[in-house]
Structures are given as C-alpha cells and as structure tokens.
Motif scaffolding. Sequence first.
Motif, mmCIF file in Angstrom:
data_model
loop_
_atom_site.group_PDB
_atom_site.id
_atom_site.type_symbol
_atom_site.label_atom_id
_atom_site.label_comp_id
_atom_site.label_asym_id
_atom_site.label_seq_id
_atom_site.Cartn_x
_atom_site.Cartn_y
_atom_site.Cartn_z
ATOM 1 N N UNK A 133 36.031 79.935 60.056
ATOM 2 C CA UNK A 133 35.333 80.532 59.216
ATOM 3 C C UNK A 133 33.914 81.121 59.929
ATOM 4 N N UNK A 134 33.398 80.842 60.935
ATOM 5 C CA UNK A 134 32.244 81.453 61.388
ATOM 6 C C UNK A 134 32.884 82.593 62.079
ATOM 7 N N UNK A 135 33.961 82.353 63.041
ATOM 8 C CA UNK A 135 34.359 83.499 63.716
ATOM 9 C C UNK A 135 34.840 84.597 62.870
ATOM 10 N N UNK A 136 35.354 84.179 61.723
ATOM 11 C CA UNK A 136 36.080 85.068 60.944
ATOM 12 C C UNK A 136 35.281 86.013 60.156
ATOM 13 N N UNK A 137 33.852 85.510 60.094
ATOM 14 C CA UNK A 137 32.792 86.346 59.461
ATOM 15 C C UNK A 137 32.155 87.430 60.429
ATOM 16 N N UNK A 138 32.632 87.513 61.632
ATOM 17 C CA UNK A 138 32.100 88.442 62.391
ATOM 18 C C UNK A 138 32.138 89.983 62.068
ATOM 19 N N UNK A 139 31.222 90.683 62.190
ATOM 20 C CA UNK A 139 31.392 92.024 61.874
ATOM 21 C C UNK A 139 31.133 92.809 63.449
ATOM 22 N N UNK A 140 32.136 93.907 63.889
ATOM 23 C CA UNK A 140 33.436 94.185 62.808
ATOM 24 C C UNK A 140 34.232 92.801 63.179
ATOM 25 N N UNK A 142 37.357 90.544 64.080
ATOM 26 C CA UNK A 142 37.905 90.157 65.286
ATOM 27 C C UNK A 142 39.386 90.588 65.195
ATOM 28 N N UNK A 143 40.135 90.850 66.268
ATOM 29 C CA UNK A 143 41.472 90.739 66.289
ATOM 30 C C UNK A 143 42.115 89.394 66.064
ATOM 31 N N UNK A 144 43.224 89.129 65.359
ATOM 32 C CA UNK A 144 43.635 87.983 65.216
ATOM 33 C C UNK A 144 44.016 86.987 66.582
ATOM 34 N N UNK A 145 44.344 87.578 67.592
ATOM 35 C CA UNK A 145 44.479 86.907 68.897
ATOM 36 C C UNK A 145 42.994 86.497 69.370
ATOM 37 N N UNK A 146 42.092 87.359 69.204
ATOM 38 C CA UNK A 146 40.786 86.931 69.997
ATOM 39 C C UNK A 146 40.119 85.903 68.749
ATOM 40 N N UNK A 147 40.428 85.852 67.455
ATOM 41 C CA UNK A 147 39.773 84.885 66.665
ATOM 42 C C UNK A 147 40.491 83.619 66.991
ATOM 43 N N UNK A 148 41.760 83.581 67.282
ATOM 44 C CA UNK A 148 42.557 82.317 67.463
ATOM 45 C C UNK A 148 42.074 81.617 68.910
ATOM 46 N N UNK A 149 41.704 82.614 70.069
ATOM 47 C CA UNK A 149 41.289 82.209 71.307
ATOM 48 C C UNK A 149 39.913 81.591 71.229
ATOM 49 N N UNK A 150 39.139 82.073 70.411
ATOM 50 C CA UNK A 150 37.684 81.462 70.270
ATOM 51 C C UNK A 150 37.616 80.349 69.605
ATOM 52 N N UNK A 151 38.641 80.117 68.574
ATOM 53 C CA UNK A 151 38.487 78.821 67.804
ATOM 54 C C UNK A 151 38.977 77.697 68.817
ATOM 55 N N UNK A 152 40.214 78.122 69.444
ATOM 56 C CA UNK A 152 40.739 77.211 70.290
ATOM 57 C C UNK A 152 39.700 76.676 71.578
ATOM 58 N N UNK A 153 39.078 77.647 71.961
ATOM 59 C CA UNK A 153 38.238 77.434 73.267
ATOM 60 C C UNK A 153 36.927 76.649 72.682
ATOM 61 N N UNK A 154 36.416 76.690 71.350
ATOM 62 C CA UNK A 154 35.425 76.142 70.912
ATOM 63 C C UNK A 154 36.153 74.362 70.730
ATOM 64 N N UNK A 155 37.096 74.167 70.165
ATOM 65 C CA UNK A 155 37.844 73.046 69.898
ATOM 66 C C UNK A 155 38.131 72.228 71.256
ATOM 67 N N UNK A 156 38.207 72.886 72.560
ATOM 68 C CA UNK A 156 38.282 72.414 73.951
ATOM 69 C C UNK A 156 36.988 71.911 74.259
ATOM 70 N N UNK A 157 35.826 72.604 73.990
ATOM 71 C CA UNK A 157 34.489 72.246 74.408
ATOM 72 C C UNK A 157 34.233 70.818 73.912
ATOM 73 N N UNK A 158 34.886 70.336 72.678
ATOM 74 C CA UNK A 158 34.311 69.151 72.252
ATOM 75 C C UNK A 158 35.014 67.912 72.966
#
Length: 284
Positions: A133-140, A142-158
């Motif tokens: 939800x945070x990354x999806x609110x970015x302006x402009x 994000x392309x779907x592939x970058x949105x997916x990569x950002x979320x995946x990366x953040x989950x791996x940080x855990x």
Amino acid sequence: MPPRDNPTARQARLGGELRKLRERAGKTAREAAAMISTDQAKISHIEAGRVGVSEDRIRRLAVFYACDNEALVEALCAMAREHRGQHWWDGYRGILAPGFLDIAELEHHAVGLRCLQPVTFPGILQTEEYAHALFASAIPRLPDHELKARVEHRMKRRDILERDEPPNFEAIVHEAALRMRVGGRKVARRQLEHLLSMSERPGLILRVIPFTSEDFIDVTQTVMYASGVVPQLDTAHIDTPLGGRYLDAAADLDRYRTLLGVAEQAALTPEESRSVIRHVAREL
C-alpha cells in the motif's frame, strides 16, 4: 580494474574510514601512496570507495597511521573481503535504485538498530500488505514490476530478525503512525496486530510516543541508527526528500544518539505502548 562508477555506501565507508585514519595521523595522500607503492590517484580512489583495497594494504596503512585499534583494523579488513554477489540484495542490482541495496546492507551488518518513525513503521516490521500500500501510493505511479520488486525486497529485509543471533532492535514510533490507515482499515488493523506479535520477541523493543507527549515534538525525521561491530563504524541513516543520507561524522552520530535518547524518554514503556496499539486496533 577500472574504478567503480557507483560504490555502495559500505564500500564508500571503508574508504572513508581509511581517510579518517590518514588525516588523524597527519599524513598526506602522497605519503600514503609511497608507503604501499602506488600513486596518489589510487589512494584517492581507495578513500572514495571507487576501488577496492587488500587486507595487506589496510594493515600496512594502519601501522603507518599509528592506529593501534586492532578491533577496528580487523573490522576494516572484513569489509575489504566482501564482494558483490555474495548477499541476497545483490540480486536486485539494476532492478531497484542503489539506496534499496544500501539500506539492506546496513541492516545486515549492524549489531544493533534503533529507529525513530513519525508516520510509518520501520521497513522490517511491515506486513506485505502494508508495504504494498505504501509503495502503491507513490507519485508518479510505479510500474507493476518495480512495485513487486520493492515489496519483495522489503519482505526479505525482515530476515535479519530470523537469524540465530539477530541484532537488538528498538523502534520508536509516533502515535500518528498507528492511526494512519495505510491500505484501509483491514490492512491497518493487520499491521497493528503484526506489531503486537513482533513486540513480544526477545531483543525487540517497541515504544510509542503518544499525541499527549509534551516533551518531544521533533517528529519530522525518520532516523535509523545502526551500531557497527566497533563504535567507529556506527552509522546514522536519515530519509530526505532527495533520498537517504548516511552520516558517520562523530558530531552527527552524537546528535542522533541524543535525539533517539530524548525520543525514548518521551515514549511510553513497551507494555504501555502495546496497550495503546491494542486500543487503536480495536477502533479500526
């Protein structure tokens, strides 16, 4: 090997620490270059993190600089042994901006983490829905592939919290973060429930600064303080409109240690904080 165009924050830090040792010893780059049989330009590249440096050269320079801090020298040699491709975040090189890789690297090598978050939660405490939800609110947008990569990366940080010996982690969040309905009621509620669960872990402390606090109003900065294997390698990371900044000057580190100390004093105890989180979750 040609100089690196974009050294990582950690590569730059290794070079920066060598520069500090040289300057503290009152040596010139020309003198340092002569000591290890190279040229002054190579020393400049090493100190900027643009080229690597061998353990042998680090040890020779440390002797030349009269550095008797063996723990620091060993830590710098360990940094010199690191290479691209050995850690999970390297798989995102060329996919995500370098700042994403640098923050994962900082967290991975820290022995302790303290952070102050005004309106969101620390990345390693976020649920997948919340991060999306945070990354999806970015302006402009994000392309779907970058949105997916950002979320995946953040989950791996855990994953750092799942290690046999995870770093001690203290998160101080403002009550405003609890009440931001990121992703809607259901996503926000599940995020709060996740925080409650994580707050029960050994070595993890979660504190809330309530709206009623009269002692701390500097809640405009997002700060992460990462403790290194030796104090000289502590790092303060702050978010800015232009991206993250990494600070390691003694005055900056002292400033942010003080800021976090004041925030901790203004915050509720861990148990009181959990009570506030439960109360907000019930309201959703």
